[in-house]
Motif scaffolding. Structure first.
Motif, mmCIF file in Angstrom:
data_model
loop_
_atom_site.group_PDB
_atom_site.id
_atom_site.type_symbol
_atom_site.label_atom_id
_atom_site.label_comp_id
_atom_site.label_asym_id
_atom_site.label_seq_id
_atom_site.Cartn_x
_atom_site.Cartn_y
_atom_site.Cartn_z
ATOM 1 N N LEU A 26 9.777 -37.324 -1.230
ATOM 2 C CA LEU A 26 10.861 -37.123 -0.265
ATOM 3 C C LEU A 26 10.302 -36.311 0.894
ATOM 4 N N ARG A 27 10.466 -36.821 2.100
ATOM 5 C CA ARG A 27 9.988 -36.121 3.280
ATOM 6 C C ARG A 27 11.155 -35.912 4.234
ATOM 7 N N GLU A 28 11.276 -34.682 4.704
ATOM 8 C CA GLU A 28 12.358 -34.399 5.637
ATOM 9 C C GLU A 28 11.902 -34.711 7.052
ATOM 10 N N LYS A 29 12.197 -35.875 7.445
ATOM 11 C CA LYS A 29 12.121 -36.325 8.831
ATOM 12 C C LYS A 29 13.238 -37.349 8.832
ATOM 13 N N GLU A 30 14.448 -36.838 8.975
ATOM 14 C CA GLU A 30 15.631 -37.656 8.731
ATOM 15 C C GLU A 30 15.640 -38.055 7.257
ATOM 16 N N TRP A 31 15.031 -37.271 6.401
ATOM 17 C CA TRP A 31 14.850 -37.489 4.968
ATOM 18 C C TRP A 31 14.522 -38.942 4.657
ATOM 19 N N GLN A 32 13.295 -39.159 4.328
ATOM 20 C CA GLN A 32 12.831 -40.485 3.922
ATOM 21 C C GLN A 32 12.315 -40.417 2.495
ATOM 22 N N MET A 33 12.560 -41.479 1.744
ATOM 23 C CA MET A 33 12.114 -41.595 0.372
ATOM 24 C C MET A 33 10.966 -42.610 0.359
ATOM 25 N N HIS A 34 9.799 -42.165 -0.141
ATOM 26 C CA HIS A 34 8.605 -43.017 -0.165
ATOM 27 C C HIS A 34 8.191 -43.299 -1.598
ATOM 28 N N GLU A 35 7.682 -44.499 -1.825
ATOM 29 C CA GLU A 35 7.213 -44.899 -3.146
ATOM 30 C C GLU A 35 5.984 -44.074 -3.535
ATOM 31 N N GLY A 36 6.020 -43.447 -4.727
ATOM 32 C CA GLY A 36 4.907 -42.617 -5.180
ATOM 33 C C GLY A 36 4.559 -41.577 -4.148
ATOM 34 N N GLU A 37 3.278 -41.489 -3.810
ATOM 35 C CA GLU A 37 2.855 -40.590 -2.731
ATOM 36 C C GLU A 37 2.382 -41.387 -1.516
ATOM 37 N N SER A 38 2.801 -42.649 -1.458
ATOM 38 C CA SER A 38 2.396 -43.522 -0.354
ATOM 39 C C SER A 38 3.283 -43.305 0.867
ATOM 40 N N ARG A 39 3.026 -44.037 1.899
ATOM 41 C CA ARG A 39 3.859 -44.031 3.106
ATOM 42 C C ARG A 39 4.835 -45.202 3.114
ATOM 43 N N HIS A 40 4.898 -45.974 1.996
ATOM 44 C CA HIS A 40 5.823 -47.106 1.911
ATOM 45 C C HIS A 40 7.247 -46.568 1.762
ATOM 46 N N CYS A 41 8.039 -46.698 2.815
ATOM 47 C CA CYS A 41 9.395 -46.152 2.847
ATOM 48 C C CYS A 41 10.360 -47.033 2.053
ATOM 49 N N LEU A 42 11.100 -46.397 1.124
ATOM 50 C CA LEU A 42 12.118 -47.100 0.346
ATOM 51 C C LEU A 42 13.482 -47.021 1.030
ATOM 52 N N CYS A 43 13.791 -45.855 1.613
ATOM 53 C CA CYS A 43 15.067 -45.700 2.313
ATOM 54 C C CYS A 43 15.033 -44.436 3.156
ATOM 55 N N SER A 44 15.997 -44.336 4.060
ATOM 56 C CA SER A 44 16.172 -43.124 4.854
ATOM 57 C C SER A 44 17.592 -42.618 4.629
ATOM 58 N N VAL A 45 17.728 -41.299 4.724
ATOM 59 C CA VAL A 45 19.003 -40.637 4.442
ATOM 60 C C VAL A 45 19.297 -39.703 5.597
ATOM 61 N N LYS A 46 20.498 -39.807 6.166
ATOM 62 C CA LYS A 46 20.871 -38.892 7.245
ATOM 63 C C LYS A 46 22.357 -38.579 7.161
ATOM 64 N N ARG A 47 22.722 -37.480 7.804
ATOM 65 C CA ARG A 47 24.122 -37.070 7.826
ATOM 66 C C ARG A 47 24.975 -38.124 8.510
ATOM 67 N N SER A 48 26.176 -38.310 7.988
ATOM 68 C CA SER A 48 27.130 -39.222 8.624
ATOM 69 C C SER A 48 27.515 -38.657 9.975
ATOM 70 N N GLY A 49 27.929 -39.505 10.889
ATOM 71 C CA GLY A 49 28.320 -39.083 12.225
ATOM 72 C C GLY A 49 29.525 -38.162 12.213
ATOM 73 N N GLY A 50 29.608 -37.329 13.234
ATOM 74 C CA GLY A 50 30.758 -36.444 13.381
ATOM 75 C C GLY A 50 30.587 -35.139 12.638
ATOM 76 N N PHE A 51 31.513 -34.211 12.895
ATOM 77 C CA PHE A 51 31.475 -32.909 12.251
ATOM 78 C C PHE A 51 32.295 -32.976 10.975
#
Length: 183
Positions: A73-98
């Motif tokens: 898991l890397r915090e750059k808009e939180w990205q989930m990568h397979e193993g320790e590779s750079r192959h991105c499985l998904c990105s996670v970010k806050r929903s819009g609005g307050f």
């Protein structure tokens, strides 16, 4: 969950045909390092997540019981990568609005994606309840138990993962929302 479709993001080895109850114990090991242990109901360790709290990379590595990397898991808009590779499985970010709650949108990595999110995480640890949804279906629920240990850097979470849902993916989302709530 109404669908019989397997929901795998990290891998199908983390999908089981029954509802899975997990216990996650988080411990701050030092000023700059936190550790999560994930257990099944019989006390077997299933996953471990390590990573620095205030490191520059904001990186967490999830490993299986043999110590092999499962996802990073890397915090750059939180990205989930397979193993320790750079192959991105998904990105996670806050929903819009307050929002008082820490709602998160999860987008699977695909060159053919539209703008709609694939999963939504609603709730917050402060409200003691988090739900992970795919469309209108709840696929996992997390409850947080505040105890005296919570103030000493030890916290416990209970996760209910519905059948055929990737529990490593759900644990990774818990780590991300916990880091967002504590940022």
């Amino acid at each position: 969950m109404a669908s019989d479709e397997m929901i795998k993001v990290v891998g199908d080895r983390f999908c089981v045909p029954y509802t899975m109850e997990l216990l996650v114990k988080k411990k701050i090991q030092s000023f700059s390092n936190s550790h999560y242990d994930v257990f099944d109901t019989t006390g077997n360790i299933l996953l471990q997540v390590n990573g620095g709290i205030w490191n520059l990379q904001k990186k967490r590595v999830m490993k299986d019981p043999a110590g092999l990397p499962v996802v990073t898991l890397r915090e750059k808009e939180w990205q989930m990568h397979e193993g320790e590779s750079r192959h991105c499985l998904c990105s996670v970010k806050r929903s819009g609005g307050f929002n008082i709650k820490s709602n998160l949108d999860v987008h699977l990595a695909s060159p053919y994606k539209d703008a709609a999110c694939d999963f939504r995480v609603t709730g917050s640890l402060a409200s003691l309840s988090i739900k992970v949804r795919r469309g209108n279906s709840i696929i996992a629920e997390v409850t947080h138990s505040y105890t005296w240990g919570s103030y000493k850097g030890k916290e416990c979470f209970q996760i209910k993962v519905y059948p055929e849902v990737d529990y490593a993916f759900i644990v990774a989302l818990l780590v991300i929302i916990h880091e967002n709530d504590n940022a």
